[in-house]
Write an enzyme that holds these catalytic residues in place. Structure first.
Site, PDB file in Angstrom:
ATOM      1  N   LYS A  13       0.833  -1.210   0.000  1.00 30.93           N
ATOM      2  CA  LYS A  13       0.000   0.000   0.000  1.00 30.93           C
ATOM      3  C   LYS A  13       0.870   1.262   0.000  1.00 30.93           C
ATOM      4  O   LYS A  13       0.630   2.179  -0.771  1.00 30.93           O
ATOM      5  CB  LYS A  13      -0.919   0.037   1.237  1.00 30.93           C
ATOM      6  CG  LYS A  13      -1.936  -1.063   1.305  1.00 30.93           C
ATOM      7  CD  LYS A  13      -2.916  -0.840   2.453  1.00 30.93           C
ATOM      8  CE  LYS A  13      -2.274  -0.878   3.836  1.00 30.93           C
ATOM      9  NZ  LYS A  13      -1.736  -2.179   4.243  1.00 30.93           N
ATOM     10  N   ARG A  88      -9.772   0.887   8.531  1.00 33.07           N
ATOM     11  CA  ARG A  88      -9.320  -0.483   8.731  1.00 33.07           C
ATOM     12  C   ARG A  88     -10.349  -1.290   9.505  1.00 33.07           C
ATOM     13  O   ARG A  88     -10.074  -2.407   9.927  1.00 33.07           O
ATOM     14  CB  ARG A  88      -8.036  -0.455   9.555  1.00 33.07           C
ATOM     15  CG  ARG A  88      -6.806  -0.910   8.771  1.00 33.07           C
ATOM     16  CD  ARG A  88      -5.620  -0.622   9.648  1.00 33.07           C
ATOM     17  NE  ARG A  88      -4.468  -1.388   9.359  1.00 33.07           N
ATOM     18  CZ  ARG A  88      -3.330  -0.879   8.900  1.00 33.07           C
ATOM     19  NH1 ARG A  88      -3.253   0.379   8.582  1.00 33.07           N
ATOM     20  NH2 ARG A  88      -2.292  -1.645   8.746  1.00 33.07           N
ATOM     21  N   ARG A 123      11.367  -6.311   4.348  1.00 30.90           N
ATOM     22  CA  ARG A 123      11.046  -4.889   4.200  1.00 30.90           C
ATOM     23  C   ARG A 123      12.030  -4.017   4.982  1.00 30.90           C
ATOM     24  O   ARG A 123      12.406  -4.341   6.099  1.00 30.90           O
ATOM     25  CB  ARG A 123       9.618  -4.658   4.711  1.00 30.90           C
ATOM     26  CG  ARG A 123       9.201  -3.224   4.632  1.00 30.90           C
ATOM     27  CD  ARG A 123       7.752  -3.074   4.466  1.00 30.90           C
ATOM     28  NE  ARG A 123       6.984  -3.384   5.668  1.00 30.90           N
ATOM     29  CZ  ARG A 123       5.675  -3.157   5.751  1.00 30.90           C
ATOM     30  NH1 ARG A 123       5.029  -2.650   4.724  1.00 30.90           N
ATOM     31  NH2 ARG A 123       5.030  -3.456   6.845  1.00 30.90           N
ATOM     32  N   ARG A 156      11.179  -2.359  10.565  1.00 30.43           N
ATOM     33  CA  ARG A 156      10.154  -1.938  11.530  1.00 30.43           C
ATOM     34  C   ARG A 156      10.004  -2.983  12.630  1.00 30.43           C
ATOM     35  O   ARG A 156      10.016  -4.173  12.358  1.00 30.43           O
ATOM     36  CB  ARG A 156       8.810  -1.789  10.812  1.00 30.43           C
ATOM     37  CG  ARG A 156       8.629  -0.433  10.200  1.00 30.43           C
ATOM     38  CD  ARG A 156       7.457  -0.382   9.284  1.00 30.43           C
ATOM     39  NE  ARG A 156       6.211  -0.900   9.828  1.00 30.43           N
ATOM     40  CZ  ARG A 156       5.037  -0.793   9.200  1.00 30.43           C
ATOM     41  NH1 ARG A 156       4.969  -0.169   8.049  1.00 30.43           N
ATOM     42  NH2 ARG A 156       3.950  -1.287   9.722  1.00 30.43           N
ATOM     43  N   ARG A 167      -0.862  -9.384  12.902  1.00 27.57           N
ATOM     44  CA  ARG A 167      -1.387  -8.331  12.021  1.00 27.57           C
ATOM     45  C   ARG A 167      -2.225  -8.940  10.898  1.00 27.57           C
ATOM     46  O   ARG A 167      -3.247  -8.389  10.513  1.00 27.57           O
ATOM     47  CB  ARG A 167      -0.229  -7.499  11.449  1.00 27.57           C
ATOM     48  CG  ARG A 167       0.449  -6.673  12.530  1.00 27.57           C
ATOM     49  CD  ARG A 167       1.732  -6.065  12.044  1.00 27.57           C
ATOM     50  NE  ARG A 167       1.512  -5.004  11.082  1.00 27.57           N
ATOM     51  CZ  ARG A 167       2.458  -4.515  10.299  1.00 27.57           C
ATOM     52  NH1 ARG A 167       3.675  -5.000  10.348  1.00 27.57           N
ATOM     53  NH2 ARG A 167       2.189  -3.547   9.469  1.00 27.57           N
TER      54      ARG A 167
HETATM   55  P1  AMP Z   1       0.682   0.253   8.760  1.00 30.57           P
HETATM   56  O1  AMP Z   1       1.945   1.020   8.625  1.00 30.57           O
HETATM   57  O2  AMP Z   1      -0.427   0.818   7.919  1.00 30.57           O
HETATM   58  O3  AMP Z   1       0.880  -1.213   8.530  1.00 30.57           O
HETATM   59  O4  AMP Z   1       0.202   0.413  10.291  1.00 30.57           O
HETATM   60  C1  AMP Z   1       1.021  -0.013  11.358  1.00 30.57           C
HETATM   61  C2  AMP Z   1       0.193  -0.166  12.625  1.00 30.57           C
HETATM   62  O5  AMP Z   1      -0.422   1.090  12.953  1.00 30.57           O
HETATM   63  C3  AMP Z   1      -0.971  -1.148  12.514  1.00 30.57           C
HETATM   64  O6  AMP Z   1      -0.570  -2.500  12.742  1.00 30.57           O
HETATM   65  C4  AMP Z   1      -1.899  -0.628  13.613  1.00 30.57           C
HETATM   66  O7  AMP Z   1      -1.428  -1.003  14.900  1.00 30.57           O
HETATM   67  C5  AMP Z   1      -1.714   0.886  13.490  1.00 30.57           C
HETATM   68  N1  AMP Z   1      -2.710   1.466  12.533  1.00 30.57           N
HETATM   69  C6  AMP Z   1      -2.462   2.047  11.327  1.00 30.57           C
HETATM   70  N2  AMP Z   1      -3.594   2.465  10.731  1.00 30.57           N
HETATM   71  C7  AMP Z   1      -4.594   2.132  11.589  1.00 30.57           C
HETATM   72  C8  AMP Z   1      -6.020   2.265  11.544  1.00 30.57           C
HETATM   73  N3  AMP Z   1      -6.651   2.834  10.506  1.00 30.57           N
HETATM   74  N4  AMP Z   1      -6.725   1.804  12.610  1.00 30.57           N
HETATM   75  C9  AMP Z   1      -6.116   1.246  13.682  1.00 30.57           C
HETATM   76  N5  AMP Z   1      -4.792   1.058  13.770  1.00 30.57           N
HETATM   77  C10 AMP Z   1      -4.025   1.495  12.744  1.00 30.57           C
END
Ligand code: AMP
Length: 213
Positions: A13, A88, A123, A156, A167
């Site tokens: 994404k 999400r 990654r 990360r 996740r």
């Molecule tokens: P990402 O970088 O998009 O994979 O997000 C990393 C982490 O941030 C996720 O595993 C969640 O813990 C948190 N996170 C990101 N976006 C959201 C969202 N829209 N709702 C809830 N938690 C989020």
């Protein structure tokens, strides 16, 4: 174009969002990036979010809804935007609808679970500008150095194998139902996430071509 980008963690994404942002000249907002910045800065929001993120769980809806509300009401979004990683969950999607924001498409990048695990272990993220790389599929020109800003790359914390499985579980349980939610509104577009970034980008751009003026 007001676009939602969906997909499992590690589906690409962030990478595709940067490509769309550049081509369409619209801003991309990643709730994950914003939350990680808050954690790094140690703000109250970051402190509240950190333990959920470390466990691979979603941060409470009210926190991310607040972030997105502020962002969408800023001047930056007048010509369109890309939401990377929001909504999400169904309550988040309903909150977005309640903000009165018109969405043109919800693009889902589809990648099988077994590929996701391989992708996330390779990654690497730039400590300077946040650009995303993969040691095999999208390597930087110089190992562990960002092509754009020359800062060092890191892995990360939440890309650790056990967190990735959490996740993925969260994705299937809470986020994937959004596909039906947006399909019912005739907004869903599915694109297969390919091994090569440029192949996925080509598929994404062709799926979005109909929104070009
Ligand atoms: P990402 O970088 O998009 O994979 O997000 C990393 C982490 O941030 C996720 O595993 C969640 O813990 C948190 N996170 C990101 N976006 C959201 C969202 N829209 N709702 C809830 N938690 C989020």
């Amino acid at each position: 174009m007001n676009l939602i980008l969906m997909g499992a963690p590690g589906a690409g994404k962030g990478t595709q969002s940067a490509k769309i942002s550049e081509k369409w000249n619209i801003p991309a907002v990643s709730t994950g990036d914003m939350l990680r910045a808050a954690v790094r800065e140690g703000t109250p929001l970051g402190v509240a979010a950190k333990s959920c993120m470390d466990e691979g769980k979603l941060v409470p809806d009210e926190i991310v809804i607040g972030i997105i509300k502020d962002y969408l009401s800023s001047d930056k979004c007048t010509n369109g935007f890309i939401l990377d990683g929001f909504p999400r969950s169904i309550p988040q999607a309903e909150a977005l609808d309640a903000m009165g924001v018109k969405i043109d498409a919800a693009l889902s990048i589809e990648v099988a679970d077994e590929k996701i695990v391989e992708r996330m272990s390779g990654r690497r993220i730039c400590s300077g500008c946040g650009a995303s790389y993969h040691v095999k599929y999208n390597p930087p020109k110089v190992q562990d150095v960002c092509d754009t800003c020359s800062a060092s790359l890191y892995t990360r914390d939440d890309d650790a194998a056990e967190t990735v499985l959490n996740r993925l579980e969260t994705f299937h349980k809470t986020t994937e139902p959004l596909k039906d939610y947006y399909a019912a509104k005739n907004l869903l577009i599915c694109v297969e996430g390919r091994e090569k970034v440029e192949d996925t980008t080509a598929a994404v751009m062709s799926a979005l071509a109909k929104f070009e003026a």
